[in-house]
Scaffold this motif. Sequence first.
Motif, PDB file in Angstrom:
ATOM      1  N   PHE A  55       0.828  -1.159   0.189  1.00  0.00           N
ATOM      2  CA  PHE A  55      -0.018  -0.224  -0.095  1.00  0.00           C
ATOM      3  C   PHE A  55       0.792   1.260   0.042  1.00  0.00           C
ATOM      4  N   LEU A  56       1.898   1.278   0.807  1.00  0.00           N
ATOM      5  CA  LEU A  56       2.679   2.291   0.957  1.00  0.00           C
ATOM      6  C   LEU A  56       3.383   2.788  -0.166  1.00  0.00           C
ATOM      7  N   GLU A  57       4.046   1.628  -0.857  1.00  0.00           N
ATOM      8  CA  GLU A  57       4.771   1.442  -2.139  1.00  0.00           C
ATOM      9  C   GLU A  57       3.908   2.094  -3.241  1.00  0.00           C
ATOM     10  N   GLN A  58       2.743   2.147  -3.254  1.00  0.00           N
ATOM     11  CA  GLN A  58       1.818   2.299  -4.424  1.00  0.00           C
ATOM     12  C   GLN A  58       0.922   3.593  -3.939  1.00  0.00           C
ATOM     13  N   ALA A  59       1.362   4.302  -2.963  1.00  0.00           N
ATOM     14  CA  ALA A  59       0.533   5.366  -2.269  1.00  0.00           C
ATOM     15  C   ALA A  59       0.631   6.657  -3.149  1.00  0.00           C
ATOM     16  N   GLU A  60       1.785   6.850  -3.907  1.00  0.00           N
ATOM     17  CA  GLU A  60       2.235   7.967  -4.662  1.00  0.00           C
ATOM     18  C   GLU A  60       1.099   8.192  -5.692  1.00  0.00           C
ATOM     19  N   ALA A  61       0.617   7.068  -6.268  1.00  0.00           N
ATOM     20  CA  ALA A  61      -0.346   7.520  -7.346  1.00  0.00           C
ATOM     21  C   ALA A  61      -2.089   7.756  -6.772  1.00  0.00           C
ATOM     22  N   MET A  62      -1.948   7.493  -5.488  1.00  0.00           N
ATOM     23  CA  MET A  62      -3.349   7.842  -4.853  1.00  0.00           C
ATOM     24  C   MET A  62      -3.936   9.035  -4.702  1.00  0.00           C
ATOM     25  N   LYS A  63      -5.002   9.384  -4.699  1.00  0.00           N
ATOM     26  CA  LYS A  63      -5.859  10.290  -4.043  1.00  0.00           C
ATOM     27  C   LYS A  63      -5.645  10.606  -2.762  1.00  0.00           C
ATOM     28  N   ARG A  64      -5.839  11.717  -2.102  1.00  0.00           N
ATOM     29  CA  ARG A  64      -5.538  11.873  -0.713  1.00  0.00           C
ATOM     30  C   ARG A  64      -6.743  11.084   0.037  1.00  0.00           C
ATOM     31  N   SER A  65      -7.983  11.113  -0.434  1.00  0.00           N
ATOM     32  CA  SER A  65      -8.908  10.571   0.180  1.00  0.00           C
ATOM     33  C   SER A  65      -8.678   9.059   0.304  1.00  0.00           C
ATOM     34  N   THR A  66      -8.520   8.528  -0.902  1.00  0.00           N
ATOM     35  CA  THR A  66      -8.380   7.161  -0.775  1.00  0.00           C
ATOM     36  C   THR A  66      -7.302   6.692   0.022  1.00  0.00           C
ATOM     37  N   VAL A 105      12.338   8.728   0.615  1.00  0.00           N
ATOM     38  CA  VAL A 105      11.652   8.820  -0.553  1.00  0.00           C
ATOM     39  C   VAL A 105       9.908   8.611   0.142  1.00  0.00           C
ATOM     40  N   MET A 106       9.794   7.710   0.882  1.00  0.00           N
ATOM     41  CA  MET A 106       8.332   7.344   1.368  1.00  0.00           C
ATOM     42  C   MET A 106       7.881   8.697   2.095  1.00  0.00           C
ATOM     43  N   ARG A 107       8.641   9.583   2.895  1.00  0.00           N
ATOM     44  CA  ARG A 107       8.132  10.703   3.551  1.00  0.00           C
ATOM     45  C   ARG A 107       7.919  11.704   2.520  1.00  0.00           C
ATOM     46  N   MET A 108       8.837  11.622   1.463  1.00  0.00           N
ATOM     47  CA  MET A 108       8.356  12.837   0.562  1.00  0.00           C
ATOM     48  C   MET A 108       7.100  12.333  -0.252  1.00  0.00           C
ATOM     49  N   ASN A 109       6.860  11.197  -0.644  1.00  0.00           N
ATOM     50  CA  ASN A 109       5.673  10.592  -1.266  1.00  0.00           C
ATOM     51  C   ASN A 109       4.294  10.846  -0.445  1.00  0.00           C
ATOM     52  N   LEU A 110       4.443  10.569   0.978  1.00  0.00           N
ATOM     53  CA  LEU A 110       3.453  10.720   1.693  1.00  0.00           C
ATOM     54  C   LEU A 110       3.229  12.266   1.976  1.00  0.00           C
ATOM     55  N   ALA A 111       4.223  13.132   2.215  1.00  0.00           N
ATOM     56  CA  ALA A 111       3.778  14.547   2.265  1.00  0.00           C
ATOM     57  C   ALA A 111       3.293  14.995   0.912  1.00  0.00           C
ATOM     58  N   LYS A 121      -2.444  18.921   4.551  1.00  0.00           N
ATOM     59  CA  LYS A 121      -3.131  18.498   5.427  1.00  0.00           C
ATOM     60  C   LYS A 121      -2.012  17.759   6.559  1.00  0.00           C
ATOM     61  N   ASP A 122      -0.790  17.779   5.949  1.00  0.00           N
ATOM     62  CA  ASP A 122       0.315  16.760   6.954  1.00  0.00           C
ATOM     63  C   ASP A 122       0.699  17.488   8.134  1.00  0.00           C
ATOM     64  N   ASP A 123      -0.029  17.592   8.865  1.00  0.00           N
ATOM     65  CA  ASP A 123       0.146  18.256  10.217  1.00  0.00           C
ATOM     66  C   ASP A 123       0.041  17.247  11.322  1.00  0.00           C
ATOM     67  N   TYR A 124       0.662  17.571  12.482  1.00  0.00           N
ATOM     68  CA  TYR A 124       0.449  16.980  13.959  1.00  0.00           C
ATOM     69  C   TYR A 124       0.795  17.904  14.742  1.00  0.00           C
ATOM     70  N   LEU A 125       0.322  17.605  15.915  1.00  0.00           N
ATOM     71  CA  LEU A 125       0.528  18.309  17.279  1.00  0.00           C
ATOM     72  C   LEU A 125       1.789  17.794  17.837  1.00  0.00           C
TER      73      LEU A 125
END
Length: 114
Positions: free
Chosen positions: A20-31, A72-78, A84-88
């Motif tokens: 899932f993480l490896e293929q996440a780059e092509a996903m919409k945020r909601s998905t 690479v993973m961090r940049m893809n997810l960001a 919306k990439d926020d945390y407290l």
Amino acid sequence: MIFDRNVVEFVTVAAEFCKFLEQAEAMKRSTFVDTSLKILPLLYLKASMLPECETIGEEAPETFVTEDTYEVMRMNLAGILAEKDDYLDVFVSDMKYSDQPITKCISEDLADIY
């Protein structure tokens, strides 16, 4: 023990999570968010059901992720989460276990500290 039902189920969910993480780059945020909200609790549940580990041999298994892979993973997810990439991040030890949000009053106190 390796073929214990709980171990096999954990490895299956963990492999799906990695895929899932490896293929996440092509996903919409909601998905991405919808799937994350389903797979992460399942992964946690399966991990909590693992039996006690038995060491085989003298050496511990290698457990690492390269800095390049992590970045690479961090940049893809960001990129997916964008604004919306926020945390407290809380630096007040009293807030560590609090279920209440930080109030303006506390925030102002923090500004005086830092």
